[in-house]
Design a protein around this motif. Structure first.
Motif, PDB file in Angstrom:
ATOM      1  N   PRO A 107     -25.104  33.683   3.322  1.00  9.05           N
ATOM      2  CA  PRO A 107     -24.476  32.759   4.284  1.00  9.05           C
ATOM      3  C   PRO A 107     -25.307  31.505   4.552  1.00  9.05           C
ATOM      4  O   PRO A 107     -24.769  30.386   4.558  1.00  9.05           O
ATOM      5  N   SER A 108     -26.601  31.672   4.782  1.00  9.26           N
ATOM      6  CA  SER A 108     -27.446  30.512   5.087  1.00  9.26           C
ATOM      7  C   SER A 108     -27.619  29.618   3.866  1.00  9.26           C
ATOM      8  O   SER A 108     -27.671  28.384   3.981  1.00  9.26           O
ATOM      9  N   LEU A 109     -27.689  30.206   2.679  1.00  9.76           N
ATOM     10  CA  LEU A 109     -27.857  29.412   1.464  1.00  9.76           C
ATOM     11  C   LEU A 109     -26.609  28.580   1.175  1.00  9.76           C
ATOM     12  O   LEU A 109     -26.700  27.396   0.839  1.00  9.76           O
ATOM     13  N   LEU A 110     -25.443  29.190   1.311  1.00 10.98           N
ATOM     14  CA  LEU A 110     -24.197  28.457   1.093  1.00 10.98           C
ATOM     15  C   LEU A 110     -24.033  27.339   2.120  1.00 10.98           C
ATOM     16  O   LEU A 110     -23.594  26.233   1.784  1.00 10.98           O
ATOM     17  N   ALA A 111     -24.396  27.625   3.358  1.00 14.71           N
ATOM     18  CA  ALA A 111     -24.295  26.604   4.404  1.00 14.71           C
ATOM     19  C   ALA A 111     -25.240  25.437   4.118  1.00 14.71           C
ATOM     20  O   ALA A 111     -24.888  24.270   4.336  1.00 14.71           O
ATOM     21  N   ALA A 112     -26.439  25.760   3.620  1.00 18.66           N
ATOM     22  CA  ALA A 112     -27.405  24.706   3.302  1.00 18.66           C
ATOM     23  C   ALA A 112     -26.914  23.829   2.152  1.00 18.66           C
ATOM     24  O   ALA A 112     -27.056  22.602   2.180  1.00 18.66           O
ATOM     25  N   VAL A 113     -26.313  24.455   1.141  1.00 12.73           N
ATOM     26  CA  VAL A 113     -25.765  23.670   0.031  1.00 12.73           C
ATOM     27  C   VAL A 113     -24.643  22.770   0.536  1.00 12.73           C
ATOM     28  O   VAL A 113     -24.558  21.583   0.182  1.00 12.73           O
ATOM     29  N   ALA A 114     -23.776  23.305   1.385  1.00 11.55           N
ATOM     30  CA  ALA A 114     -22.661  22.530   1.922  1.00 11.55           C
ATOM     31  C   ALA A 114     -23.156  21.344   2.752  1.00 11.55           C
ATOM     32  O   ALA A 114     -22.554  20.262   2.730  1.00 11.55           O
ATOM     33  N   ALA A 115     -24.262  21.540   3.474  1.00 15.07           N
ATOM     34  CA  ALA A 115     -24.804  20.490   4.331  1.00 15.07           C
ATOM     35  C   ALA A 115     -25.689  19.511   3.573  1.00 15.07           C
ATOM     36  O   ALA A 115     -26.122  18.496   4.132  1.00 15.07           O
TER      37      ALA A 115
END
Length: 294
Positions: free
Chosen positions: A129-137
């Protein structure tokens, strides 16, 4: 603006292969028991992998589209520039993927922590979850890994993440003329390997230790590659002085003097270039990178 698409890449587990071969779990268990082997370990690894895949699926943001790709389908899958790719599996699965994508971010998830080296799959499923959110941001830390490329004089090409091997598909000697660093030598050997910094943890490391311990191997992001000649045979018509080195802005050239040699990358022999007598091959640092999320 187009929302990203999450592409989950995985491969069949050993349990999948065992069941496909024997038809049912009971038959597979019986077969292995007759050989003093236990299905439970294989089954447990399968369950862990399925749990990791489920966790990654749950972590994908609701507004994103998604796709799931098995390793055997990679060459036929249409990757998009906006894709965020999540690899759930071994390090080698990331290398299998590398040639089919360009600038997309790749998140490596190890479903069996402690069982893999974890160089290319350093994350647990819980971190998805945190990795996907970081890529999105746009805040994810990206490692731009150097790749290596081989090109023939008739327009064929091959790109690899770890290394490219050139030699015989059998155990026969490979004959060619090597041109590198302003020097030329006719050689007979068991093949030439050109590897990146990412590949320096595998085959190239073994070759460096045995042949050239003084040679400093590149790091994954260095725009250089190392090269090694395996078992060059000194003979009146062939030499064994050009056996290892580093390519920076220069290239390694080979003129084939065997009836047929092959070149393939990252151990995938099925996806190879076939090289005939007189053909020329050039190997250099590739113009693109594999972008993994640290």
């Amino acid at each position: 603006m187009t929302n990203p698409r999450a592409v989950v890449v995985h491969r069949r587990t050993q349990y999948d292969d065992v069941i496909a071969r024997h038809g049912t779990r009971g038959q597979a268990e019986f077969y292995l028991a007759m050989r003093q082997q236990d299905l439970s370990d294989v089954e447990q690894r399968h369950a862990q992998t399925q749990t990791a895949l489920a966790a990654v699926g749950s972590a994908i943001l609701s507004e994103w589209s998604r796709a799931v790709v098995e390793r055997a389908e990679l060459s036929r899958f249409g990757f998009r520039p906006e894709d965020v790719i999540v690899v759930v599996g071994q390090d080698g699965l990331v290398a299998n993927l590398a040639k089919y994508i360009r600038d997309q971010a790749v998140i490596g998830i190890d479903p069996l922590p402690g069982s893999n080296a974890g160089v290319l799959v350093p994350h647990t499923a819980a971190a998805a979850p945190s990795l996907l959110a970081a890529v999105a941001a746009g805040s994810a830390q990206i490692v731009r890994r150097t790749m290596v490329r081989a090109e023939t004089d008739d327009g064929q090409s091959l790109t690899a993440l770890n290394e490219i091997y050139v030699g015989q598909p059998t155990h026969q000697s490979a004959r060619y003329r090597l041109d590198v660093g302003g020097q030329t030598e006719r050689q007979s050997s068991s093949g030439v390997i050109v590897g990146t910094g990412t590949g320096s943890t595998g085959w190239c490391l073994s070759l460096q230790r045995a042949q050239a311990p003084q040679l400093a191997l590149p790091k994954p992001v260095d725009r250089t590659v190392s090269w090694f000649v395996r078992e060059a045979w000194p003979f009146p018509s062939t030499g064994a002085t050009l056996t290892s080195g580093i390519l920076h802005d220069d290239v390694l050239r080979m003129r084939i003097e065997s009836d047929s040699l092959v070149a393939f990358g990252d151990g995938i022999e099925d996806d190879r270039l076939t090289l005939g007598f007189g053909q020329r091959l050039t190997i250099r640092v590739a113009d693109r990178t594999l972008n993994t999320v640290a």
